[in-house]
Write an enzyme that holds these catalytic residues in place. Structure first.
Site, PDB file in Angstrom:
ATOM      1  N   LYS A  84       0.835  -1.430   0.119  1.00 53.95           N
ATOM      2  CA  LYS A  84       0.182   0.106   0.215  1.00 53.95           C
ATOM      3  C   LYS A  84       1.398   1.173   0.106  1.00 53.95           C
ATOM      4  CE  LYS A  84      -2.501  -2.183   2.905  1.00 53.95           C
ATOM      5  NZ  LYS A  84      -3.300  -2.164   4.699  1.00 53.95           N
ATOM      6  N   GLY A  85       1.874   0.372  -0.485  1.00 56.00           N
ATOM      7  CA  GLY A  85       3.415   2.427   0.220  1.00 56.00           C
ATOM      8  C   GLY A  85       3.155   3.030  -0.384  1.00 56.00           C
ATOM      9  N   GLU A  98       7.101   2.423  -6.820  1.00 54.09           N
ATOM     10  CA  GLU A  98       7.491   2.298  -5.247  1.00 54.09           C
ATOM     11  C   GLU A  98       7.768   3.123  -4.167  1.00 54.09           C
ATOM     12  OE1 GLU A  98       7.378   0.116  -2.752  1.00 54.09           O
ATOM     13  OE2 GLU A  98       8.349  -1.179  -2.798  1.00 54.09           O
ATOM     14  N   ASP A  99       7.559   2.712  -3.540  1.00 51.98           N
ATOM     15  CA  ASP A  99       7.372   4.146  -2.498  1.00 51.98           C
ATOM     16  C   ASP A  99       8.850   4.343  -1.564  1.00 51.98           C
ATOM     17  OD1 ASP A  99       7.614   1.528  -0.905  1.00 51.98           O
ATOM     18  OD2 ASP A  99       6.611   2.155   1.201  1.00 51.98           O
ATOM     19  N   ASP A 154      14.849  -0.131  -0.591  1.00 51.37           N
ATOM     20  CA  ASP A 154      15.997  -0.700   1.128  1.00 51.37           C
ATOM     21  C   ASP A 154      17.060  -1.905   0.555  1.00 51.37           C
ATOM     22  OD1 ASP A 154      16.376  -0.556   3.593  1.00 51.37           O
ATOM     23  OD2 ASP A 154      14.723  -1.436   4.177  1.00 51.37           O
ATOM     24  N   LYS A 207      17.424   4.378   0.010  1.00 52.50           N
ATOM     25  CA  LYS A 207      18.350   3.811   1.478  1.00 52.50           C
ATOM     26  C   LYS A 207      19.441   3.333   0.808  1.00 52.50           C
ATOM     27  CE  LYS A 207      15.371   2.796   5.436  1.00 52.50           C
ATOM     28  NZ  LYS A 207      14.295   2.130   5.999  1.00 52.50           N
ATOM     29  N   VAL A 234      11.952   4.981   8.197  1.00 54.53           N
ATOM     30  CA  VAL A 234      10.665   6.907   7.872  1.00 54.53           C
ATOM     31  C   VAL A 234       9.089   6.570   7.660  1.00 54.53           C
ATOM     32  CG1 VAL A 234      12.379   8.165   7.071  1.00 54.53           C
ATOM     33  CG2 VAL A 234      11.127   6.474   5.314  1.00 54.53           C
ATOM     34  N   ASP A 277       4.175   3.609   6.339  1.00 54.12           N
ATOM     35  CA  ASP A 277       3.982   3.330   7.416  1.00 54.12           C
ATOM     36  C   ASP A 277       4.643   2.575   7.997  1.00 54.12           C
ATOM     37  OD1 ASP A 277       4.480   0.421   6.706  1.00 54.12           O
ATOM     38  OD2 ASP A 277       2.612   0.134   7.642  1.00 54.12           O
ATOM     39  N   ARG A 288       0.686   6.925   7.625  1.00 56.04           N
ATOM     40  CA  ARG A 288       0.051   6.956   6.275  1.00 56.04           C
ATOM     41  C   ARG A 288      -0.224   8.074   5.923  1.00 56.04           C
ATOM     42  NH1 ARG A 288       1.278   1.601   3.318  1.00 56.04           N
ATOM     43  NH2 ARG A 288       0.551   0.156   4.821  1.00 56.04           N
TER      44      ARG A 288
END
Ligand code: IMP
Length: 181
Positions: free
Chosen positions: A42-43, A98-99, A102, A130, A152, A158, A164
């Site tokens: 959901k990001g 994508e949010d 990582d 990141k 973050v 989230d 969010r």
């Protein structure tokens, strides 16, 4: 200032400026084409909603959902599809949104997953990077911001489904997840 905030990374205006630049760049790069924009739930929800309004091309929207961290701030390393695409992307120009990247495991898996469906072209756009945490190399075509290795939240991201709806991006105070909220 939010009570669980360690530090604000990007305010609403700064995010908006950068998202506008990304939308403009994408519009130029895909000029004359139709674009299928796929959000990873959901990001990416808020980022995608803002980004597509800066894209001046016909866009189709679809979503895919993959297993998330659950109640943890570290990746489990295993990716599972929870909700598959509705559209057949064969022969389409696809932009995966994508949010945050990582370890890179999610995007690495999804890139392969999408390419097996034979799109005409495939590109990735991520709001945050990141780089310090990368485990697998994945080529991302469009990035919003690069950030240090901190957890973050906000603007779609989230922790345990909270935060969010914040319009800015902030570093979460470690006490919040160490306390296991
Ligand atoms: P990766 O597979 O390790 O690259 O993980 C990517 C996913 O982990 C993202 O789509 C986020 O859902 C989640 N994630 C990674 N870092 C953060 C963070 O700092 N805040 C919130 N979610 C994060």
């Amino acid at each position: 200032m939010h009570p669980d905030c360690e530090q604000v990374l990007f305010y609403e205006e700064e995010i908006r400026r950068r998202v506008r630049e990304l939308g403009e760049q994408i519009s130029l790069d895909f000029k004359g084409k139709k674009l299928v924009v796929i959000g990873i739930l959901k990001g990416s929800l808020i980022f995608l909603a803002d980004l597509i309004r800066f894209i001046t091309l016909p866009v189709f929207i679809d979503f895919i959902s993959v297993s998330s961290y659950g109640k943890s701030t570290r990746s489990s390393g295993t990716v599972r599809i929870l909700k598959d695409l509705d559209l057949n992307i064969r022969g389409c120009h696809v932009l995966l949104v994508e949010d945050i990247v990582d370890t890179g495991l999610t995007l690495n898996y999804l890139k392969d997953y999408m390419e097996r469906r034979r799109p005409a072209s495939f590109k990735i756009c991520a709001l945050l990077d990141k780089p310090g945490r990368r485990k697998v190399n994945v080529a991302v075509d469009y990035y919003g911001f690069s950030i240090p290795d901190q957890f973050v939240v906000g603007y779609g991201l989230d922790y345990n489904e909270y935060y969010r709806n914040l319009s800015f991006l902030m570093v979460l105070r470690p006490e919040v997840y160490e306390g296991g909220r």
